[in-house]
Design a protein around this motif. Sequence first.
Motif, PDB file in Angstrom:
ATOM      1  N   GLU A 104      58.765  14.952  34.946  1.00 31.21           N
ATOM      2  CA  GLU A 104      60.553  14.812  34.514  1.00 31.21           C
ATOM      3  C   GLU A 104      61.347  14.386  33.493  1.00 31.21           C
ATOM      4  N   PRO A 105      62.416  15.111  33.814  1.00 34.17           N
ATOM      5  CA  PRO A 105      62.913  15.758  32.274  1.00 34.17           C
ATOM      6  C   PRO A 105      63.911  14.851  32.382  1.00 34.17           C
ATOM      7  N   ASP A 106      64.744  14.568  30.977  1.00 37.65           N
ATOM      8  CA  ASP A 106      65.338  12.848  31.313  1.00 37.65           C
ATOM      9  C   ASP A 106      67.188  14.624  31.473  1.00 37.65           C
ATOM     10  N   PHE A 107      67.650  13.662  32.620  1.00 37.11           N
ATOM     11  CA  PHE A 107      68.620  14.288  32.578  1.00 37.11           C
ATOM     12  C   PHE A 107      69.900  13.099  32.377  1.00 37.11           C
ATOM     13  N   LYS A 108      71.178  13.612  31.915  1.00 38.74           N
ATOM     14  CA  LYS A 108      72.786  12.934  32.472  1.00 38.74           C
ATOM     15  C   LYS A 108      72.925  12.596  33.981  1.00 38.74           C
TER      16      LYS A 108
ATOM     17  N   ARG B 122      69.956  17.439  30.320  1.00 38.32           N
ATOM     18  CA  ARG B 122      70.226  16.283  29.727  1.00 38.32           C
ATOM     19  C   ARG B 122      71.892  16.976  28.602  1.00 38.32           C
TER      20      ARG B 122
ATOM     21  N   SER C   5      64.564  10.029  40.715  1.00 40.38           N
ATOM     22  CA  SER C   5      63.772  11.315  40.152  1.00 40.38           C
ATOM     23  C   SER C   5      63.766  12.352  40.237  1.00 40.38           C
TER      24      SER C   5
ATOM     25  N   GLU D  75      64.717  20.988  30.830  1.00 40.56           N
ATOM     26  CA  GLU D  75      64.724  20.155  29.739  1.00 40.56           C
ATOM     27  C   GLU D  75      66.404  20.206  29.226  1.00 40.56           C
TER      28      GLU D  75
END
Length: 308
Positions: free
Chosen positions: A213-217, A185, A202, A182
């Motif tokens: 699937e965690p959010d990431f930049k 991001r 992903s 987590e």
Amino acid sequence: MDTLRAIESFVKAVEAGSIAGGARRLGISPAAASQGIARLEAAMGVRLLARTTRRMSLTDSGSIYYEHVRHVARDLERAHGAISALQAEPRGRLRVTSTAAFGRHVLAPLMPGFNARYRHLSLELLTTDRSVDHIQEDVDISIRFTPQLEEGLVARRIASIPFLFCASPDYLTRAGHPHSPEELRGHDCLAFRSPLDGRFMSWGFIRDGMRFEPDFKATMLSDDIDVLARMALAGGGITRLAAFIADPHIEAGRLVPLFEAGDGSGVHAVSEPMNIYLCVTDRQALTPKVRAFMDYLVEQLPAAWRPR
């Protein structure tokens, strides 16, 4: 007239898009292939191919004829392979395709050993991340990962390879060490863009039996996994690499693995692995040379990669 050879020349020319290309697949000269097709046309009294100096195309009669004889060349090769299995070791040409990274890092070092074991086989390894057509490109085996699987192919899972999230020591000193997916991001992430559909892949994790699937930049993208590795080594951010790419850099201290058990994070999440499949067109394509390569590959891959 050698009718079977002429039919083979015609079929291979259609599949390759040119008489010269078909001749190369058969190991004969373009002139011999052209003469065989001409004799076939003369015997049938019809034109099968419309030929100019720039292009070749099927006539209406040629299209009908091709649909009836296109399996002849492949059936002949399988028949020869079946007889060879009774009389001798695998022989002939074996054409294998693979994703670029798996071919470069895993298959290429194994090919000389296979060649030494089966001296009557001629090997060709094509490394590409594009979609490969077994029939059109005269491929015996393709090595694919899950997103590349296609309906109609017979696929056997031969490996489950860990994906490792990692970054350089310099980047982690500068940006901090994330302890859970987590936290991605808040970091610069280097992602793989699939050459098949243009989407970036992903990043999947498993925690307590559940996939997420965690959010990431994604600050940088590439369609070449080795390029992503170089970016990470240069301090560009966090990336996800297959173990066969990441492990040497981790062992040398050039990259640091993340989200590992015992790293003090308190919450353990396992990266979803890369499943690798050996694919053929159908079960009849499991000729002795294909089975020999499949058995050799399973034997040589690390035991830790064997599917469970």
